[in-house]
Design a protein around this motif. Structure first.
Motif, short mmCIF file in Angstrom:
data_model
loop_
_atom_site.label_atom_id
_atom_site.label_comp_id
_atom_site.label_asym_id
_atom_site.label_seq_id
_atom_site.Cartn_x
_atom_site.Cartn_y
_atom_site.Cartn_z
N PHE A 154 -4.93 7.29 -5.83
CA PHE A 154 -3.72 7.57 -6.60
C PHE A 154 -3.52 9.07 -6.71
O PHE A 154 -4.47 9.83 -6.81
CB PHE A 154 -3.80 6.94 -8.00
N SER A 155 -2.25 9.47 -6.70
CA SER A 155 -1.91 10.88 -6.78
C SER A 155 -0.96 11.07 -7.95
O SER A 155 -1.12 10.44 -8.98
CB SER A 155 -1.29 11.32 -5.45
N SER A 156 0.08 11.89 -7.78
CA SER A 156 1.00 12.18 -8.88
C SER A 156 1.80 10.96 -9.31
O SER A 156 2.27 10.89 -10.43
CB SER A 156 1.93 13.32 -8.49
N THR A 157 1.98 10.00 -8.41
CA THR A 157 2.62 8.73 -8.75
C THR A 157 1.78 7.61 -8.16
O THR A 157 1.00 7.83 -7.22
CB THR A 157 4.07 8.64 -8.21
N ALA A 158 1.97 6.40 -8.65
CA ALA A 158 1.18 5.26 -8.18
C ALA A 158 1.45 4.93 -6.71
O ALA A 158 0.61 4.32 -6.05
CB ALA A 158 1.45 4.04 -9.05
N CYS A 159 2.58 5.36 -6.19
CA CYS A 159 2.92 5.02 -4.80
C CYS A 159 2.36 6.01 -3.79
O CYS A 159 2.59 5.88 -2.60
CB CYS A 159 4.43 4.86 -4.64
N LYS A 160 1.63 7.02 -4.27
CA LYS A 160 1.06 8.02 -3.36
C LYS A 160 -0.45 8.10 -3.54
O LYS A 160 -0.97 7.85 -4.63
CB LYS A 160 1.68 9.40 -3.61
N ALA A 161 -1.14 8.44 -2.46
CA ALA A 161 -2.58 8.69 -2.48
C ALA A 161 -2.79 10.18 -2.19
O ALA A 161 -1.95 10.82 -1.57
CB ALA A 161 -3.27 7.85 -1.40
N LEU A 162 -3.93 10.70 -2.62
CA LEU A 162 -4.25 12.09 -2.36
C LEU A 162 -5.24 12.16 -1.21
O LEU A 162 -6.27 11.51 -1.23
CB LEU A 162 -4.86 12.74 -3.62
N ARG A 163 -4.89 12.93 -0.19
CA ARG A 163 -5.73 13.08 1.00
C ARG A 163 -5.96 14.56 1.28
O ARG A 163 -5.29 15.42 0.72
CB ARG A 163 -5.06 12.42 2.22
N ARG A 164 -6.90 14.85 2.18
CA ARG A 164 -7.17 16.22 2.61
C ARG A 164 -7.31 16.22 4.13
O ARG A 164 -7.92 15.32 4.71
CB ARG A 164 -8.44 16.76 1.98
N CYS A 165 -6.76 17.25 4.73
CA CYS A 165 -6.89 17.43 6.17
C CYS A 165 -8.21 18.12 6.44
O CYS A 165 -8.55 19.12 5.81
CB CYS A 165 -5.74 18.29 6.69
N LEU A 166 -8.99 17.57 7.36
CA LEU A 166 -10.28 18.16 7.71
C LEU A 166 -10.13 19.29 8.72
O LEU A 166 -11.08 20.04 8.95
CB LEU A 166 -11.23 17.08 8.22
N SER A 167 -8.93 19.44 9.30
CA SER A 167 -8.69 20.54 10.23
C SER A 167 -8.23 21.79 9.51
O SER A 167 -8.84 22.84 9.61
CB SER A 167 -7.65 20.13 11.28
N CYS A 168 -7.13 21.69 8.75
CA CYS A 168 -6.60 22.87 8.05
C CYS A 168 -7.08 22.97 6.61
O CYS A 168 -6.80 23.95 5.94
CB CYS A 168 -5.06 22.90 8.12
N ARG A 169 -7.80 21.92 6.13
CA ARG A 169 -8.40 21.85 4.80
C ARG A 169 -7.39 21.76 3.66
O ARG A 169 -7.75 21.88 2.50
CB ARG A 169 -9.34 23.05 4.55
N GLU A 170 -6.12 21.55 3.95
CA GLU A 170 -5.09 21.44 2.92
C GLU A 170 -5.05 20.04 2.33
O GLU A 170 -5.08 19.06 3.07
CB GLU A 170 -3.71 21.79 3.49
N PRO A 171 -4.95 19.92 1.01
CA PRO A 171 -4.74 18.61 0.41
C PRO A 171 -3.27 18.23 0.54
O PRO A 171 -2.40 19.11 0.67
CB PRO A 171 -5.11 18.84 -1.06
N PHE A 172 -2.98 16.94 0.54
CA PHE A 172 -1.60 16.48 0.63
C PHE A 172 -1.47 15.07 0.09
O PHE A 172 -2.44 14.32 0.04
CB PHE A 172 -1.06 16.55 2.06
N ASP A 173 -0.26 14.74 -0.35
CA ASP A 173 0.03 13.36 -0.77
C ASP A 173 0.35 12.52 0.43
O ASP A 173 0.93 13.02 1.42
CB ASP A 173 1.25 13.35 -1.71
N HIS A 174 0.01 11.26 0.36
CA HIS A 174 0.37 10.28 1.40
C HIS A 174 1.11 9.14 0.71
O HIS A 174 0.58 8.52 -0.21
CB HIS A 174 -0.89 9.74 2.10
N PHE A 175 2.34 8.90 1.11
CA PHE A 175 3.13 7.79 0.56
C PHE A 175 2.52 6.52 1.12
O PHE A 175 2.57 6.26 2.31
CB PHE A 175 4.59 7.94 1.01
N LYS A 176 1.90 5.72 0.23
CA LYS A 176 1.16 4.54 0.65
C LYS A 176 2.08 3.46 1.22
O LYS A 176 3.21 3.32 0.80
CB LYS A 176 0.36 3.96 -0.51
N GLU A 177 1.56 2.71 2.18
CA GLU A 177 2.30 1.62 2.79
C GLU A 177 2.33 0.41 1.87
O GLU A 177 1.34 0.09 1.27
CB GLU A 177 1.68 1.22 4.14
N LEU A 178 3.46 -0.22 1.77
CA LEU A 178 3.62 -1.48 1.03
C LEU A 178 4.27 -2.49 1.91
O LEU A 178 5.17 -2.21 2.63
CB LEU A 178 4.48 -1.27 -0.22
#
Length: 178
Positions: A154-178
């Protein structure tokens, strides 16, 4: 099936132009939640709105914004109906909406290969492409790398997950699939 009049199509487009209150980079049309509009006489309309999930806290704000925009366009009475069938799916997000999410720094939901009902199987929670050989990876919206990891379901909203890129190391939200 009833065909929409030119005025109904214009008003539907106007209702769909309202920004999503949680993701203002997207319009309700791009998100795919405004389903239909029917005129009731010369100055009243009914709009069908499907939330991204049952209990979505933004549905009230969406409804009020749609009512405001249509009243500003001259309609005296506007009612917004919450319609749960057919259920909203991330497949309803338009290609333009997916592009805007990516540009805003949110990984758009992955697209499904098959159409129709999503089979439900009970078992261990799957959190990403590493869990299944056939799953499409979540690409980083910053650098495009598929080498990403899940930090939180879960991220800022229930419909998003929090992920991190292992290449550029930046965190980002991912809009989860439903």
């Amino acid at each position: 099936m009833v065909t929409a009049t030119a005025l109904e199509a214009e008003l539907l487009e106007l209702a769909g132009s309202v920004p999503d209150p949680e993701l203002p980079v997207l319009t309700l049309h791009e998100l795919g939640v405004v389903r239909a509009l029917r005129l009731r006489g010369s100055d009243a309309a009914e709009v069908d709105l499907t939330p991204t999930y049952t209990g979505c806290p933004a549905i009230e704000a969406m409804s009020l914004d749609i009512e405001r925009v249509l009243r500003e366009h001259g309609l005296r009475e506007v009612s917004v109906r919450t319609v749960l069938t057919p259920a909203w799916s991330t497949d309803d997000i338009s290609p333009e909406g997916r592009r805007k999410l990516r540009e805003f720094g949110i990984a758009p939901p992955r697209t499904r290969e098959a159409s129709g009902p999503i089979p439900l199987t009970l078992g261990p929670t799957r959190t990403g492409a590493a869990d299944t050989a056939e799953a499409e990876p979540v690409h980083c919206p910053h650098c495009g790398s598929a080498d990403t990891e899940l930090l939180s379901r879960f991220s800022s909203t229930a419909c998003k997950a929090l992920r991190r890129c292992l290449s550029c190391r930046e965190p980002f939200d991912h809009f989860k699939e439903l």
